[in-house]
Design a protein around this motif. Structure first.
Motif, PDB file in Angstrom:
ATOM      1  N   MET A   1       0.850  -1.198   0.000  1.00 55.75           N
ATOM      2  CA  MET A   1       0.000   0.000   0.000  1.00 55.75           C
ATOM      3  C   MET A   1       0.883   1.245   0.000  1.00 55.75           C
ATOM      4  N   THR A   2       0.581   2.189  -0.898  1.00 55.58           N
ATOM      5  CA  THR A   2       1.392   3.388  -1.013  1.00 55.58           C
ATOM      6  C   THR A   2       1.067   4.381   0.100  1.00 55.58           C
ATOM      7  N   THR A   3       2.007   5.317   0.296  1.00 58.18           N
ATOM      8  CA  THR A   3       1.782   6.353   1.304  1.00 58.18           C
ATOM      9  C   THR A   3       0.530   7.150   0.991  1.00 58.18           C
ATOM     10  N   SER A   4       0.323   7.451  -0.296  1.00 61.40           N
ATOM     11  CA  SER A   4      -0.849   8.236  -0.694  1.00 61.40           C
ATOM     12  C   SER A   4      -2.143   7.515  -0.346  1.00 61.40           C
ATOM     13  N   SER A   5      -2.181   6.208  -0.608  1.00 65.38           N
ATOM     14  CA  SER A   5      -3.412   5.463  -0.303  1.00 65.38           C
ATOM     15  C   SER A   5      -3.639   5.359   1.196  1.00 65.38           C
ATOM     16  N   ILE A   6      -2.549   5.267   1.957  1.00 66.38           N
ATOM     17  CA  ILE A   6      -2.684   5.218   3.418  1.00 66.38           C
ATOM     18  C   ILE A   6      -3.245   6.534   3.943  1.00 66.38           C
ATOM     19  N   LEU A   7      -2.694   7.646   3.454  1.00 65.00           N
ATOM     20  CA  LEU A   7      -3.113   8.957   3.948  1.00 65.00           C
ATOM     21  C   LEU A   7      -4.483   9.363   3.418  1.00 65.00           C
ATOM     22  N   SER A   8      -4.979   8.671   2.394  1.00 68.24           N
ATOM     23  CA  SER A   8      -6.316   8.978   1.892  1.00 68.24           C
ATOM     24  C   SER A   8      -7.399   8.246   2.673  1.00 68.24           C
ATOM     25  N   GLN A   9      -6.987   7.271   3.489  1.00 69.49           N
ATOM     26  CA  GLN A   9      -7.945   6.510   4.291  1.00 69.49           C
ATOM     27  C   GLN A   9      -8.430   7.334   5.477  1.00 69.49           C
ATOM     28  N   ARG A  10      -9.689   7.184   5.800  1.00 72.84           N
ATOM     29  CA  ARG A  10     -10.246   7.812   7.002  1.00 72.84           C
ATOM     30  C   ARG A  10     -10.148   6.803   8.137  1.00 72.84           C
ATOM     31  N   VAL A 170       6.310  -0.752   8.616  1.00 74.52           N
ATOM     32  CA  VAL A 170       6.241  -1.048  10.049  1.00 74.52           C
ATOM     33  C   VAL A 170       7.632  -1.126  10.656  1.00 74.52           C
ATOM     34  N   ARG A 171       8.509  -1.883  10.025  1.00 73.92           N
ATOM     35  CA  ARG A 171       9.854  -2.064  10.570  1.00 73.92           C
ATOM     36  C   ARG A 171      10.574  -0.719  10.705  1.00 73.92           C
ATOM     37  N   GLY A 172      10.497   0.088   9.644  1.00 70.81           N
ATOM     38  CA  GLY A 172      11.152   1.391   9.681  1.00 70.81           C
ATOM     39  C   GLY A 172      10.550   2.307  10.733  1.00 70.81           C
ATOM     40  N   SER A 173       9.229   2.237  10.889  1.00 74.70           N
ATOM     41  CA  SER A 173       8.572   3.071  11.896  1.00 74.70           C
ATOM     42  C   SER A 173       9.032   2.712  13.300  1.00 74.70           C
ATOM     43  N   LEU A 174       9.159   1.396  13.551  1.00 78.48           N
ATOM     44  CA  LEU A 174       9.593   0.961  14.881  1.00 78.48           C
ATOM     45  C   LEU A 174      11.068   1.290  15.110  1.00 78.48           C
ATOM     46  N   ILE A 175      11.876   1.243  14.054  1.00 80.96           N
ATOM     47  CA  ILE A 175      13.275   1.673  14.178  1.00 80.96           C
ATOM     48  C   ILE A 175      13.322   3.156  14.501  1.00 80.96           C
ATOM     49  N   PHE A 176      12.443   3.934  13.865  1.00 80.11           N
ATOM     50  CA  PHE A 176      12.353   5.363  14.160  1.00 80.11           C
ATOM     51  C   PHE A 176      12.025   5.580  15.631  1.00 80.11           C
ATOM     52  N   VAL A 177      11.019   4.860  16.135  1.00 81.06           N
ATOM     53  CA  VAL A 177      10.647   4.993  17.541  1.00 81.06           C
ATOM     54  C   VAL A 177      11.807   4.609  18.443  1.00 81.06           C
ATOM     55  N   GLY A 178      12.465   3.489  18.136  1.00 82.32           N
ATOM     56  CA  GLY A 178      13.598   3.056  18.949  1.00 82.32           C
ATOM     57  C   GLY A 178      14.721   4.065  18.938  1.00 82.32           C
ATOM     58  N   GLY A 215       5.101   9.206  19.891  1.00 76.69           N
ATOM     59  CA  GLY A 215       3.686   8.999  19.597  1.00 76.69           C
ATOM     60  C   GLY A 215       3.423   8.956  18.104  1.00 76.69           C
ATOM     61  N   MET A 216       4.085   9.820  17.348  1.00 74.02           N
ATOM     62  CA  MET A 216       3.928   9.827  15.896  1.00 74.02           C
ATOM     63  C   MET A 216       4.405   8.512  15.283  1.00 74.02           C
ATOM     64  N   GLY A 217       5.572   8.036  15.716  1.00 75.60           N
ATOM     65  CA  GLY A 217       6.122   6.804  15.161  1.00 75.60           C
ATOM     66  C   GLY A 217       5.245   5.600  15.431  1.00 75.60           C
ATOM     67  N   VAL A 218       4.704   5.514  16.645  1.00 73.33           N
ATOM     68  CA  VAL A 218       3.807   4.400  16.982  1.00 73.33           C
ATOM     69  C   VAL A 218       2.551   4.456  16.115  1.00 73.33           C
ATOM     70  N   ALA A 219       1.989   5.656  15.939  1.00 69.97           N
ATOM     71  CA  ALA A 219       0.776   5.801  15.130  1.00 69.97           C
ATOM     72  C   ALA A 219       1.032   5.418  13.675  1.00 69.97           C
ATOM     73  N   TRP A 220       2.185   5.806  13.142  1.00 68.55           N
ATOM     74  CA  TRP A 220       2.467   5.474  11.743  1.00 68.55           C
ATOM     75  C   TRP A 220       2.652   3.964  11.571  1.00 68.55           C
ATOM     76  N   ALA A 221       3.254   3.303  12.538  1.00 68.36           N
ATOM     77  CA  ALA A 221       3.366   1.842  12.479  1.00 68.36           C
ATOM     78  C   ALA A 221       1.971   1.217  12.450  1.00 68.36           C
ATOM     79  N   PHE A 222       1.045   1.793  13.225  1.00 69.71           N
ATOM     80  CA  PHE A 222      -0.334   1.309  13.205  1.00 69.71           C
ATOM     81  C   PHE A 222      -0.958   1.510  11.827  1.00 69.71           C
ATOM     82  N   ARG A 223      -0.736   2.668  11.250  1.00 69.82           N
ATOM     83  CA  ARG A 223      -1.325   2.944   9.945  1.00 69.82           C
ATOM     84  C   ARG A 223      -0.730   2.041   8.865  1.00 69.82           C
ATOM     85  N   ARG A 224       0.470   1.558   9.113  1.00 68.77           N
ATOM     86  CA  ARG A 224       1.108   0.616   8.191  1.00 68.77           C
ATOM     87  C   ARG A 224       0.672  -0.826   8.449  1.00 68.77           C
ATOM     88  N   GLY A 225      -0.213  -1.016   9.424  1.00 74.19           N
ATOM     89  CA  GLY A 225      -0.778  -2.342   9.646  1.00 74.19           C
ATOM     90  C   GLY A 225      -0.274  -3.071  10.868  1.00 74.19           C
TER      91      GLY A 225
END
Length: 377
Positions: A1-10, A170-178, A215-225
């Motif tokens: 799923m692309t970033t655009s499609s993720i950010l277009s989701q409600r 997801v992996r990159g988001s969690l690395i960001f958080v770490g 908080g942002m990194g955790v949320a983005w990992a969620f949005r990535r599934g």
């Protein structure tokens, strides 16, 4: 799923997190009540940690703004909506607070009352007071509002941190958080090791931005599934465990390495615990599991929590001025109930007559302006 499609989701609303906001605000209320009506025994030691409710707000703010982000909202509209959400209520609360915390006398009788300074108060109006570590400036205007300086800074950073997060899975988001957690602990280690250095002179908005970014990194990992299987009891228990360690270890092991660690890294430990509780509750809510925090009464209190945060200290200091400091006693619970009721009444009025209607009008004005610009382009 692309970033655009993720950010277009409600994304679905997570009401349980709104409900939890209330308990963070109530914890801050308990902390401020100690200046007027302390309770006896170890309860006071626990309430002394109530300022960590702000830590929860900062982590949650990063999570919610990233969870609800949409590519249909321009950067200018994002900034305007944040202004519409925060500023009007803060100004009304400031006007209410000034007679309580300021005097035209050069030598006020009460220690918490400051001489009027137009220049310092002006910083409160534009939410810049939190960039100073001088208590007279930091806690100027409405003393609780220094956190709004931090939030304003976080809002300014959000679109740019999002550009770092958006390409990540997801992996990159969690690395960001770490990585942010490592930076957060690393900074605190330097500040604790060299207390007289520049590390200890960094303003709060810059230091606390790590909480928002986590908080942002955790949320983005969620949005990535990402859907971690962390029980809500574990998430909430981690906050209790962190606070218990912060209170009990220095008490029973003064001078120990463990006491030094929990005292030096208290905010960092609570930040990690807050992130863990948020991800546990969000994961359970998205999975459709019921939660008492999502009950209507909790959600309503959570919706009032910002207004309550803005006004509660003013009511407490009015009581302190009129009745004086109360001796530590369980009878002070009556004061807690009375001032909680007063704070809730003030919060409800501020929320329903200022916060929501003014935000709605300001957002409508910007949306209408954007439509006209598009039509004329």
């Amino acid at each position: 799923m692309t970033t655009s499609s993720i950010l277009s989701q409600r994304m679905p609303r997570v009401d349980a997190l709104t409900g939890l906001r209330w308990y963070a605000a109530f914890f801050v209320f308990g902390y401020h009540m100690l200046v007027f009506a302390p309770l006896p025994g170890p309860v006071t030691s626990f309430l002394h940690q109530g300022f960590f409710g702000v830590t929860f707000f900062f982590v949650l703010s990063g999570f919610v703004l990233t969870w609800s982000a949409s590519d249909r909202v321009s950067q200018s509209t994002f900034y305007w909506r944040r202004f519409a959400r925060v500023w009007p209520a803060s100004i009304v609360a400031l006007v209410f607070a000034i007679p309580v915390f300021y005097s035209f006398s050069p030598d006020p009788a009460d220690t918490w009352v400051k001489p009027v300074s137009v220049g310092i108060l002006a910083l409160s109006i534009v939410l810049l007071q939190g960039w100073s570590l001088n208590p007279t400036i930091l806690f100027s205007g409405n003393p609780a509002a220094w956190t709004l300086t931090c939030e304003a800074f976080f809002y300014a950073l959000h679109p740019y941190i999002s550009k770092i997060l958006n390409p990540l899975k997801v992996r990159g988001s969690l690395i960001f958080v770490g990585s942010i957690v490592v930076v957060m602990f690393g900074y605190r280690l330097l500040a604790a090791t060299f207390p007289d250095s520049l590390f200890s002179a960094v303003p709060f908005p810059a230091v606390r931005a790590t909480e928002f970014a986590i908080g942002m990194g955790v949320a983005w990992a969620f949005r990535r599934g990402w859907r971690p299987r962390v029980p809500v009891t574990v998430g909430m228990g981690s906050i209790v465990l962190a606070l218990g360690a912060i209170v009990l270890i220095p008490h029973y092991g003064p001078g120990s390495k463990a006491a030094w660690f929990v005292s030096s890294f208290a905010n960092e430990l609570v930040t990690v615990a807050c992130a863990l509780s948020i991800l546990a509750i969000a994961s359970a809510s998205i999975a459709g599991r019921p939660s008492l925090l999502a009950a209507k009464v909790h959600v309503r209190l959570g919706e009032w929590s910002y207004a309550f945060y803005l006004v509660h200290a003013t009511f407490i200091y009015i009581a302190l001025d009129v009745f004086g400091l109360q001796p530590a006693s369980w009878r002070n619970l009556a004061w807690y109930a009375l001032l909680l009721a007063a704070g809730l009444a003030g919060a409800a009025a501020l929320h329903h007559f200022v916060e929501k209607p003014v935000e709605k009008r300001l957002r409508a004005w910007k949306d209408s302006r954007d439509l006209r610009l598009v039509a004329n382009s």
